[in-house]
Write a protein that holds these residues in place. Sequence first.
Motif, mmCIF file in Angstrom:
data_model
loop_
_atom_site.group_PDB
_atom_site.id
_atom_site.type_symbol
_atom_site.label_atom_id
_atom_site.label_comp_id
_atom_site.label_asym_id
_atom_site.label_seq_id
_atom_site.Cartn_x
_atom_site.Cartn_y
_atom_site.Cartn_z
ATOM 1 N N GLY A 1 8.830 -2.307 -7.202
ATOM 2 C CA GLY A 1 7.451 -1.975 -6.873
ATOM 3 C C GLY A 1 7.337 -1.220 -5.568
ATOM 4 N N LEU A 2 6.219 -0.528 -5.396
ATOM 5 C CA LEU A 2 5.944 0.206 -4.169
ATOM 6 C C LEU A 2 5.357 -0.757 -3.144
ATOM 7 C CD1 LEU A 2 4.355 3.529 -5.509
ATOM 8 C CD2 LEU A 2 6.721 3.131 -4.795
ATOM 9 N N ALA A 3 6.151 -1.097 -2.131
ATOM 10 C CA ALA A 3 5.707 -1.999 -1.072
ATOM 11 C C ALA A 3 6.774 -2.003 0.014
ATOM 12 C CB ALA A 3 5.475 -3.418 -1.595
ATOM 13 N N TYR B 1 9.202 5.454 -11.853
ATOM 14 C CA TYR B 1 8.493 5.887 -10.656
ATOM 15 C C TYR B 1 8.769 7.364 -10.394
ATOM 16 C CZ TYR B 1 7.240 1.098 -9.652
ATOM 17 O OH TYR B 1 6.695 -0.146 -9.742
ATOM 18 N N LEU B 2 7.734 8.078 -9.977
ATOM 19 C CA LEU B 2 7.807 9.502 -9.680
ATOM 20 C C LEU B 2 7.484 9.734 -8.214
ATOM 21 C CD1 LEU B 2 5.798 10.828 -12.772
ATOM 22 C CD2 LEU B 2 8.290 10.589 -12.581
ATOM 23 N N LYS B 3 8.112 10.749 -7.641
ATOM 24 C CA LYS B 3 7.840 11.108 -6.244
ATOM 25 C C LYS B 3 7.604 12.606 -6.162
ATOM 26 C CE LYS B 3 11.086 11.456 -3.152
ATOM 27 N NZ LYS B 3 11.774 11.782 -1.903
ATOM 28 N N ASP C 1 1.483 1.327 -9.895
ATOM 29 C CA ASP C 1 1.590 1.490 -8.448
ATOM 30 C C ASP C 1 1.331 2.927 -8.033
ATOM 31 O OD1 ASP C 1 2.530 -1.050 -8.851
ATOM 32 O OD2 ASP C 1 4.552 -0.679 -8.095
ATOM 33 N N ILE C 2 0.687 3.099 -6.890
ATOM 34 C CA ILE C 2 0.568 4.403 -6.247
ATOM 35 C C ILE C 2 0.850 4.220 -4.765
ATOM 36 C CG2 ILE C 2 -1.072 5.387 -7.910
ATOM 37 C CD1 ILE C 2 -3.315 4.734 -5.955
ATOM 38 N N GLY C 3 1.320 5.288 -4.123
ATOM 39 C CA GLY C 3 1.620 5.206 -2.702
ATOM 40 C C GLY C 3 1.714 6.581 -2.077
ATOM 41 N N PHE D 1 3.025 4.437 5.652
ATOM 42 C CA PHE D 1 3.180 4.203 4.216
ATOM 43 C C PHE D 1 2.006 3.362 3.740
ATOM 44 C CE2 PHE D 1 5.751 1.829 0.769
ATOM 45 C CZ PHE D 1 5.420 2.775 -0.185
ATOM 46 N N VAL D 2 1.247 3.877 2.779
ATOM 47 C CA VAL D 2 0.141 3.116 2.169
ATOM 48 C C VAL D 2 0.442 2.961 0.675
ATOM 49 C CG1 VAL D 2 -1.591 3.821 3.848
ATOM 50 C CG2 VAL D 2 -1.230 5.218 1.830
ATOM 51 N N TYR D 3 0.098 1.812 0.108
ATOM 52 C CA TYR D 3 0.430 1.559 -1.294
ATOM 53 C C TYR D 3 -0.578 0.622 -1.929
ATOM 54 C CZ TYR D 3 2.766 -2.363 1.107
ATOM 55 O OH TYR D 3 3.052 -3.436 1.916
#
Length: 473
Positions: free
Chosen positions: A121-123, A196-198, A257-259, A270-272
């Motif tokens: 997860g994004l965190a 997950y994509l970046k 998830d988004i970030g 970093f915000v998520y």
Amino acid sequence: MRKYFYLLLGLVTCYSNAYPQDSTLFYSATLLGAASTPDSPFWINANSYGAIPYKGSFLSAKASIHKIYNPNNPRFFQWSGGIEGIANAGKQSSIFFTDLFIAGKAGPVELSIGQRKEFIGLADSLLTTGSIAMSANYRPYPKIQISTPQFVNIIPGNDIFTFKFSYSDGLLGSAGVHYGNVTNVPEIYLHQKSLYLKLGKRRHKLNLYAGFNHQAIWGGEDKIFTGGLKKAEAYEYVILGKSWLSSRVGNHLGTIDIGAEWKGRDWTLFVYRQSIYEDGSLANLSNVADGLNGIRFKRKDQREKDPGLTLNTILFEFVYTKNQGGAVFDFNTGTFGQDNYFNHYVYNQGWSYKGRTLGTPLIAPQNVIRKNLTDLGTSYTVNNQIIAYHLGADVSWKKINFLFKGTYSMNFGTYKNEYDPYLHQTALLIRAETVIFNKKTDHLSVALATDIGQFYPNNAAIMLGWRKSGFIK
């Protein structure tokens, strides 16, 4: 199972001797001792991969050796492996493995067999309360997984758009059942996948992230239900999320998830956001309020630490799980609220493994809360409606590193058993660690933790530790 453990250990040892040029070996040994109230405080045992016991004072010994991939090795095929054993003595004495795996990598794609500590997860991985669906709170379980551990370029030679994925199936052992034709099934499984994509290159100041993870506990459908699905057919329903007799096969849970990460000169921001989905509530936005929100400020270069007081990382998180699709669950109208997070209508253990919550530890099992709040029924948790505020910080002063976690939660119970008024709870931890000796491989630590409030007993503990770690050439 014991033969399986010895086989993996033998493979790791043999390959380490045969191909030392392909890898770096990392070792670690840890001794911990804690003096505690009858129950250990929340931030002593939570997010420890199940290594720290729930109950009372204890002594703990941990030893591990891992063969990691060599980033400077140009070979297309590489392998890795690891073993970590833990022995606890106290009210809950135990001996077990957390890591016990072997893995091989062909380019960016890895195949892993065994159990290993992971973060999903994004965190933030150090100071977080824990990812909503799969946190660092539970003991790793044996599984087979194919994945890309790092982000991989979608356009060859250009990292503007990258992805990483995982797909795995694991064993959770036998399970108690409180609905159906039997009271126990010999084996249940945990299916998991993520993507997950970046967007943004490594050198860009702004990177954007988006993705999802999907998990499902399943197994024994042909024994639990009259005319139930056979194993192969049930697995197809699980991975596709298909319904059978107006219900999904297995216990499903995941997050979308988004970030975003901004890289400044000295700090990164970093915000998520992790949004929960379970039975379709998120699709119609009825539980869109539920999830984990975080914002982290992190110093970019922590190797050159100022001899004075230096803030390395600070994290704020907000967790909300009170909505759950609303208070109405009605087949006739197609309104499916009362998601009842981490409980399940079939499996007694709900969203857990070996007594530990798989997801955020803020949703806790019945056996760790105040006795007057427990329910003698088969629910795993009696409190999945929470609002929580969390602060984490990593600070250094001279040669000492300090870690702080403070969490305040409002606990509302469940839709079927609400606490009125809600229960306040505060959990605090402060840990100090320093390097000793010139080689900087030995660390001493002391941690103080306490729980104050109406949900957990008023717990307190002091924990002392020694850790030695480093690389074997």
